[in-house]
Design a protein around this motif. Structure first.
Motif, PDB file in Angstrom:
ATOM      1  N   ILE A   4       3.770  -5.949  -8.377  1.00  0.00           N
ATOM      2  CA  ILE A   4       3.290  -7.326  -8.466  1.00  0.00           C
ATOM      3  C   ILE A   4       3.671  -8.039  -7.174  1.00  0.00           C
ATOM      4  N   VAL A   5       2.671  -8.573  -6.485  1.00  0.00           N
ATOM      5  CA  VAL A   5       2.929  -9.391  -5.306  1.00  0.00           C
ATOM      6  C   VAL A   5       3.091 -10.824  -5.789  1.00  0.00           C
ATOM      7  N   ARG A   6       4.262 -11.359  -5.563  1.00  0.00           N
ATOM      8  CA  ARG A   6       4.599 -12.667  -6.127  1.00  0.00           C
ATOM      9  C   ARG A   6       4.793 -13.705  -5.022  1.00  0.00           C
ATOM     10  N   PRO A   7       3.919 -14.704  -4.940  1.00  0.00           N
ATOM     11  CA  PRO A   7       4.077 -15.739  -3.917  1.00  0.00           C
ATOM     12  C   PRO A   7       5.201 -16.706  -4.268  1.00  0.00           C
ATOM     13  N   VAL A   8       6.034 -16.983  -3.286  1.00  0.00           N
ATOM     14  CA  VAL A   8       7.144 -17.929  -3.475  1.00  0.00           C
ATOM     15  C   VAL A   8       7.064 -18.954  -2.347  1.00  0.00           C
ATOM     16  N   ALA A   9       6.494 -20.114  -2.629  1.00  0.00           N
ATOM     17  CA  ALA A   9       6.370 -21.168  -1.626  1.00  0.00           C
ATOM     18  C   ALA A   9       7.716 -21.870  -1.486  1.00  0.00           C
ATOM     19  N   GLU A  16       0.809  -1.222   0.000  1.00  0.00           N
ATOM     20  CA  GLU A  16       0.000   0.000   0.000  1.00  0.00           C
ATOM     21  C   GLU A  16       0.843   1.273   0.000  1.00  0.00           C
ATOM     22  N   LYS A  17       1.973   1.259   0.722  1.00  0.00           N
ATOM     23  CA  LYS A  17       2.676   2.515   1.014  1.00  0.00           C
ATOM     24  C   LYS A  17       3.979   2.710   0.239  1.00  0.00           C
ATOM     25  N   TYR A  18       4.536   1.638  -0.319  1.00  0.00           N
ATOM     26  CA  TYR A  18       5.851   1.747  -0.933  1.00  0.00           C
ATOM     27  C   TYR A  18       5.794   1.283  -2.389  1.00  0.00           C
ATOM     28  N   ASN A  19       6.778   1.659  -3.133  1.00  0.00           N
ATOM     29  CA  ASN A  19       6.752   1.422  -4.575  1.00  0.00           C
ATOM     30  C   ASN A  19       7.909   0.520  -4.996  1.00  0.00           C
ATOM     31  N   TYR A  20       7.609  -0.763  -5.189  1.00  0.00           N
ATOM     32  CA  TYR A  20       8.582  -1.724  -5.694  1.00  0.00           C
ATOM     33  C   TYR A  20       7.993  -2.405  -6.927  1.00  0.00           C
ATOM     34  N   ASP A  21       8.848  -2.836  -7.815  1.00  0.00           N
ATOM     35  CA  ASP A  21       8.361  -3.514  -9.014  1.00  0.00           C
ATOM     36  C   ASP A  21       7.714  -4.850  -8.670  1.00  0.00           C
ATOM     37  N   GLU A  22       8.338  -5.565  -7.742  1.00  0.00           N
ATOM     38  CA  GLU A  22       7.768  -6.831  -7.282  1.00  0.00           C
ATOM     39  C   GLU A  22       7.968  -6.966  -5.790  1.00  0.00           C
ATOM     40  N   ILE A  23       7.000  -7.591  -5.136  1.00  0.00           N
ATOM     41  CA  ILE A  23       7.107  -7.934  -3.716  1.00  0.00           C
ATOM     42  C   ILE A  23       7.055  -9.452  -3.631  1.00  0.00           C
TER      43      ILE A  23
END
Length: 276
Positions: free
Chosen positions: A56-61, A24-31
């Motif tokens: 893009i929120v990227r899940p990494v299991a 919500e608060k920060y600007n990254y290309d991917e999380i």
């Protein structure tokens, strides 16, 4: 250069709240959100990606516990960096949040030694290793947050190994902050007291479903992020926590451990390998 934020232990509790607020608060290309529970990561990522525009929120299991877990994450980061180098200039880790960890309640002799060693692996080895493998990708202005605990400030009976691991995280984080200061890389140790998460259920082996007197994680996380980006070394949200941390320097280590052992029992169901 692709700007990445990495959050471990992101499937619930503080890690989930860190993910929401960073998104919500920060600007990254991917999380990159990392945990073992793929279903929870997928649900969180789907929810956040539906309401976003650029990140893009990227899940990494991934199981990141211990040396083997760190190597798995190292290989994943290297592979992603090499892919990007073919089309642009690789990745940069702008934010690293080492939040994965767990605790165990009860006297040392009454808890599984295997469980205790697993805790040391995740709480200490993993945090150390991830900081190490991330360093080549950190630049001036990058931020590291390591989740320690209010338990880090004094040895605690009925919480001996957990408190010791978090003391390690606290001291390691402060020393790392000193070493990386000239490079412009910020390091902050989050030292929460009771927060409403799954922590108590795991630590008590199901005997206590919720943390006693726990507070919601939103303000704890918000204050930590604010302090970390302001280059503060510690984040303790509640005045009570700050007072406890300050007063701990005037209490003898043995006295603190003895008192908490005698007068602060913590409920715990027996471990399966001890309940025979």
């Amino acid at each position: 250069m692709k700007q990445i934020a990495i959050i471990t232990g992101a499937s619930s509790g503080l890690g989930e709240e860190f993910t929401r607020q960073v998104c919500e608060k920060y600007n990254y290309d991917e999380i990159w959100i990392i945990a073992r529970r793929a279903d929870k990561l997928e649900t969180l990522a789907t929810s956040l990606n539906a309401n976003k525009n650029f990140q893009i929120v990227r899940p990494v299991a991934l199981d990141i516990a211990g040396k083997e877990g760190v190597e798995r994450l190292k290989a994943f980061i290297k592979e992603e960096d090499e892919k990007l180098h073919k089309i642009e200039s690789g990745i940069e880790i702008g934010l690293l949040i080492n939040n994965a960890g767990f605790g165990t309640y009860g006297p040392f002799e009454e808890t599984s030694i295997t469980r205790q060693m697993d805790m040391i692996e995740l709480n200490c080895t993993t945090v150390t290793g991830i900081c190490g493998i991330a360093l080549p990708y950190l630049k001036k202005g990058s931020v590291i947050i390591n989740t320690a605990s209010l338990a880090a400030f004094l040895p605690l009976g009925n919480f001996a190994v957990y408190g010791a691991t978090k003391s390690y995280v606290l001291n390691f984080s402060v020393a790392l902050a000193a070493e990386l200061h000239d490079k412009g890389i910020k390091v902050c140790a989050l030292c929460p007291g009771s927060v409403s998460t799954e922590f108590a259920n795991v630590a008590s082996n199901g005997a206590r479903k919720e943390v006693k007197n726990g507070i919601p994680p939103q303000k704890v996380v918000a204050q930590c992020l604010h302090r970390a980006f302001k280059d503060k070394r510690l984040a303790l949200y509640r005045p009570k926590w700050r007072f406890t941390a300050f007063m701990s320097r005037f209490v003898g280590r043995y006295l603190g451990a003895r008192y908490t052992y005698k007068y602060n029992p913590r409920p715990r169901n027996p471990d399966s390998d001890l309940a025979k």
